[in-house]
Write a protein that holds these residues in place. Sequence first.
Motif, PDB file in Angstrom:
ATOM      1  N   GLU A  71      18.203 -43.314  52.862  1.00  0.00           N
ATOM      2  CA  GLU A  71      17.336 -42.882  51.894  1.00  0.00           C
ATOM      3  C   GLU A  71      15.767 -42.848  52.433  1.00  0.00           C
ATOM      4  O   GLU A  71      15.447 -43.817  53.196  1.00  0.00           O
ATOM      5  N   VAL A  72      15.183 -41.909  52.242  1.00  0.00           N
ATOM      6  CA  VAL A  72      13.719 -41.724  52.707  1.00  0.00           C
ATOM      7  C   VAL A  72      12.856 -41.810  51.763  1.00  0.00           C
ATOM      8  O   VAL A  72      12.666 -40.733  50.852  1.00  0.00           O
ATOM      9  N   ALA A  73      12.024 -42.745  51.690  1.00  0.00           N
ATOM     10  CA  ALA A  73      10.841 -42.854  50.473  1.00  0.00           C
ATOM     11  C   ALA A  73       9.650 -41.878  50.959  1.00  0.00           C
ATOM     12  O   ALA A  73       9.392 -42.039  52.181  1.00  0.00           O
ATOM     13  N   VAL A  74       9.193 -41.404  49.898  1.00  0.00           N
ATOM     14  CA  VAL A  74       8.171 -40.383  50.218  1.00  0.00           C
ATOM     15  C   VAL A  74       6.959 -40.666  49.092  1.00  0.00           C
ATOM     16  O   VAL A  74       7.183 -40.505  48.018  1.00  0.00           O
ATOM     17  N   GLU A  75       5.853 -41.003  49.751  1.00  0.00           N
ATOM     18  CA  GLU A  75       4.630 -41.235  48.680  1.00  0.00           C
ATOM     19  C   GLU A  75       4.495 -40.497  47.763  1.00  0.00           C
ATOM     20  O   GLU A  75       4.408 -39.005  47.832  1.00  0.00           O
ATOM     21  N   GLY A  76       4.378 -40.942  46.435  1.00  0.00           N
ATOM     22  CA  GLY A  76       4.148 -40.246  45.333  1.00  0.00           C
ATOM     23  C   GLY A  76       5.158 -38.947  45.015  1.00  0.00           C
ATOM     24  O   GLY A  76       4.883 -38.089  44.003  1.00  0.00           O
ATOM     25  N   ARG A  77       6.310 -39.169  45.477  1.00  0.00           N
ATOM     26  CA  ARG A  77       7.228 -38.238  45.024  1.00  0.00           C
ATOM     27  C   ARG A  77       8.675 -38.837  45.158  1.00  0.00           C
ATOM     28  O   ARG A  77       8.801 -40.157  45.630  1.00  0.00           O
ATOM     29  N   ALA A  78       9.651 -38.361  44.766  1.00  0.00           N
ATOM     30  CA  ALA A  78      11.147 -38.692  44.604  1.00  0.00           C
ATOM     31  C   ALA A  78      11.663 -39.062  45.961  1.00  0.00           C
ATOM     32  O   ALA A  78      11.369 -38.260  46.907  1.00  0.00           O
TER      33      ALA A  78
ATOM     34  N   GLU B  71      -1.129 -45.161  52.647  1.00  0.00           N
ATOM     35  CA  GLU B  71      -0.379 -45.498  51.590  1.00  0.00           C
ATOM     36  C   GLU B  71       1.175 -45.479  52.213  1.00  0.00           C
ATOM     37  O   GLU B  71       1.660 -44.688  53.168  1.00  0.00           O
ATOM     38  N   VAL B  72       1.945 -46.448  51.887  1.00  0.00           N
ATOM     39  CA  VAL B  72       3.154 -46.762  52.557  1.00  0.00           C
ATOM     40  C   VAL B  72       4.215 -46.752  51.568  1.00  0.00           C
ATOM     41  O   VAL B  72       4.369 -47.511  50.617  1.00  0.00           O
ATOM     42  N   ALA B  73       5.032 -45.719  51.588  1.00  0.00           N
ATOM     43  CA  ALA B  73       6.048 -45.642  50.594  1.00  0.00           C
ATOM     44  C   ALA B  73       7.322 -46.478  50.896  1.00  0.00           C
ATOM     45  O   ALA B  73       7.575 -46.483  51.895  1.00  0.00           O
ATOM     46  N   VAL B  74       7.957 -47.199  49.913  1.00  0.00           N
ATOM     47  CA  VAL B  74       9.062 -48.148  49.985  1.00  0.00           C
ATOM     48  C   VAL B  74      10.003 -47.611  49.012  1.00  0.00           C
ATOM     49  O   VAL B  74       9.802 -47.451  48.051  1.00  0.00           O
ATOM     50  N   HIS B  89       1.792 -50.567  63.659  1.00  0.00           N
ATOM     51  CA  HIS B  89       3.223 -50.003  62.926  1.00  0.00           C
ATOM     52  C   HIS B  89       3.490 -50.868  61.529  1.00  0.00           C
ATOM     53  O   HIS B  89       2.672 -51.897  61.450  1.00  0.00           O
ATOM     54  N   HIS B  90       4.602 -50.572  61.151  1.00  0.00           N
ATOM     55  CA  HIS B  90       4.862 -51.504  59.902  1.00  0.00           C
ATOM     56  C   HIS B  90       6.267 -51.717  60.012  1.00  0.00           C
ATOM     57  O   HIS B  90       7.406 -51.340  60.670  1.00  0.00           O
ATOM     58  N   PHE B  91       6.414 -53.087  59.243  1.00  0.00           N
ATOM     59  CA  PHE B  91       7.528 -53.614  58.927  1.00  0.00           C
ATOM     60  C   PHE B  91       7.937 -53.590  57.625  1.00  0.00           C
ATOM     61  O   PHE B  91       6.911 -54.319  56.846  1.00  0.00           O
ATOM     62  N   ILE B  92       9.085 -53.382  57.054  1.00  0.00           N
ATOM     63  CA  ILE B  92       9.218 -53.323  55.487  1.00  0.00           C
ATOM     64  C   ILE B  92      10.383 -54.431  55.412  1.00  0.00           C
ATOM     65  O   ILE B  92      11.391 -53.930  55.955  1.00  0.00           O
ATOM     66  N   CYS B  93      10.355 -55.279  54.440  1.00  0.00           N
ATOM     67  CA  CYS B  93      11.603 -56.084  54.246  1.00  0.00           C
ATOM     68  C   CYS B  93      12.587 -55.416  53.320  1.00  0.00           C
ATOM     69  O   CYS B  93      12.143 -55.031  52.228  1.00  0.00           O
ATOM     70  N   ASP B  94      13.682 -55.319  53.843  1.00  0.00           N
ATOM     71  CA  ASP B  94      14.729 -54.852  52.781  1.00  0.00           C
ATOM     72  C   ASP B  94      14.831 -55.479  51.556  1.00  0.00           C
ATOM     73  O   ASP B  94      15.320 -55.051  50.751  1.00  0.00           O
ATOM     74  N   ARG B  95      14.640 -56.830  51.588  1.00  0.00           N
ATOM     75  CA  ARG B  95      15.061 -57.527  50.215  1.00  0.00           C
ATOM     76  C   ARG B  95      13.755 -57.524  49.403  1.00  0.00           C
ATOM     77  O   ARG B  95      13.810 -57.070  47.964  1.00  0.00           O
ATOM     78  N   CYS B  96      12.499 -57.820  49.705  1.00  0.00           N
ATOM     79  CA  CYS B  96      11.575 -58.005  48.791  1.00  0.00           C
ATOM     80  C   CYS B  96      10.500 -56.971  48.861  1.00  0.00           C
ATOM     81  O   CYS B  96       9.703 -56.602  47.884  1.00  0.00           O
ATOM     82  N   GLY B  97      10.781 -55.887  49.760  1.00  0.00           N
ATOM     83  CA  GLY B  97       9.918 -54.759  49.968  1.00  0.00           C
ATOM     84  C   GLY B  97       8.465 -54.736  50.520  1.00  0.00           C
ATOM     85  O   GLY B  97       7.656 -53.890  50.661  1.00  0.00           O
ATOM     86  N   ILE B 126       8.417 -47.514  61.652  1.00  0.00           N
ATOM     87  CA  ILE B 126       8.881 -48.370  60.816  1.00  0.00           C
ATOM     88  C   ILE B 126       9.959 -49.196  61.080  1.00  0.00           C
ATOM     89  O   ILE B 126      11.047 -48.804  61.201  1.00  0.00           O
ATOM     90  N   PHE B 127       9.688 -50.577  61.314  1.00  0.00           N
ATOM     91  CA  PHE B 127      10.882 -51.553  61.520  1.00  0.00           C
ATOM     92  C   PHE B 127      11.325 -52.107  59.925  1.00  0.00           C
ATOM     93  O   PHE B 127      10.634 -52.106  59.098  1.00  0.00           O
ATOM     94  N   ARG B 128      12.625 -52.502  60.113  1.00  0.00           N
ATOM     95  CA  ARG B 128      13.257 -52.904  58.873  1.00  0.00           C
ATOM     96  C   ARG B 128      13.909 -54.256  59.248  1.00  0.00           C
ATOM     97  O   ARG B 128      14.468 -54.428  60.212  1.00  0.00           O
ATOM     98  N   GLY B 129      14.114 -55.007  58.137  1.00  0.00           N
ATOM     99  CA  GLY B 129      15.105 -56.145  58.266  1.00  0.00           C
ATOM    100  C   GLY B 129      14.562 -57.290  57.053  1.00  0.00           C
ATOM    101  O   GLY B 129      14.262 -56.787  55.808  1.00  0.00           O
ATOM    102  N   LEU B 130      14.423 -58.492  57.326  1.00  0.00           N
ATOM    103  CA  LEU B 130      14.166 -59.527  56.453  1.00  0.00           C
ATOM    104  C   LEU B 130      12.917 -60.255  56.911  1.00  0.00           C
ATOM    105  O   LEU B 130      12.955 -60.521  58.027  1.00  0.00           O
TER     106      LEU B 130
END
Lengths: 141, 141
Positions: A71-78, B71-74, B89-97, B126-130
């Motif tokens: 899944e790829v999130a895109v700012e302000g879009r689906a 803006e970072v879409a999640v 760069h960014h890290f996004i938590c899979d669990r809490c966003g 973009i890195f992912r994890g917890l």
Amino acid sequence: MDAGAIRRSLEGRGLRCTPQRYAVIAFLLKQNKHPTAAEIFEAVNRVDPRCSRATTYNNLRDLVQAGLVREVAVEGRAARFDATGMRHHHFICDRCGNVEDMEWYEVPQPASNSLGKRIVRECELIFRGLCSKCAPRHASG
Amino acid sequence: MDAGAIRRSLEGRGLRCTPQRYAVIAFLLKQNKHPTAAEIFEAVNRVDPRCSRATTYNNLRDLVQAGLVREVAVEGRAARFDATGMRHHHFICDRCGNVEDMEWYEVPQPASNSLGKRIVRECELIFRGLCSKCAPRHASG
DNA sequence: TGTCACATTAGATATAATCTAAAAACGTAT
DNA sequence: ATACGTTTTTAGATTATATCTAATGTGACA
């Protein structure tokens, strides 16, 4: 990927190969662009009206959880969905929001593991700009 | 970044330095995590009830367009906003966003310019994890 | 064939973000 | 200071996206 392979990869992850679920992933596998959930629903539902909106979303969620779909999130879009098996990076068009694949290449990990207590999966590289459809519309390039 | 610098960077991009706009960017600059629009609205509105929801969103849009805010879409969650001046760069938590910063380092560009007609800005990693809060809750790490 | 967990459904609901039209605030010229 | 045009703000309605609910269907297997 033929029907048998799809069935096996679903069942290998504990997901029944229902007509609806099959339709969703088979549709995604045929795409080279990455459709939104609404587009997937529309396309799948047009061919087989048995597949409802909720089922489309449910199945997308399940397929993402199972690791078969990204899944790829895109700012302000689906969000966009992507069933491509091969590793790749992504390009997102600033203007239309379309997501396209970019060839994959290895990206260095962060030097110090400043991550500390975090568990890191894999990193994604996202490029931004204007896609081939949108670029010409911009006067100064 | 002091008040004068904020004012100058707004006006340098054709944005008036209104109390609401100032409050939004000043709040963002103070954060080390990246809040959602709703969180920003709540915080700013609590201090100064003159700032409405629509204004918060309007200003975030303007600040992003002006390049002062990222803006970072999640997936499946509200977007996060980030006014940090330094590249990262960014890290996004899979669990809490939650979105956290990762130290910046140069990433190689794609080998062949398979981009063709596209105009590419810059790439994000973009890195992912917890995150450190969520990781301990997972049994098997 | 009966059973039970997994799936699906339509429509309601939740969440996130934007739009609208009117009013206010600001910068500038006078 | 005052008038004027532009930018900005506002409350609430609206849209867009996604999820939830509770009832119903389906299929594997005993």
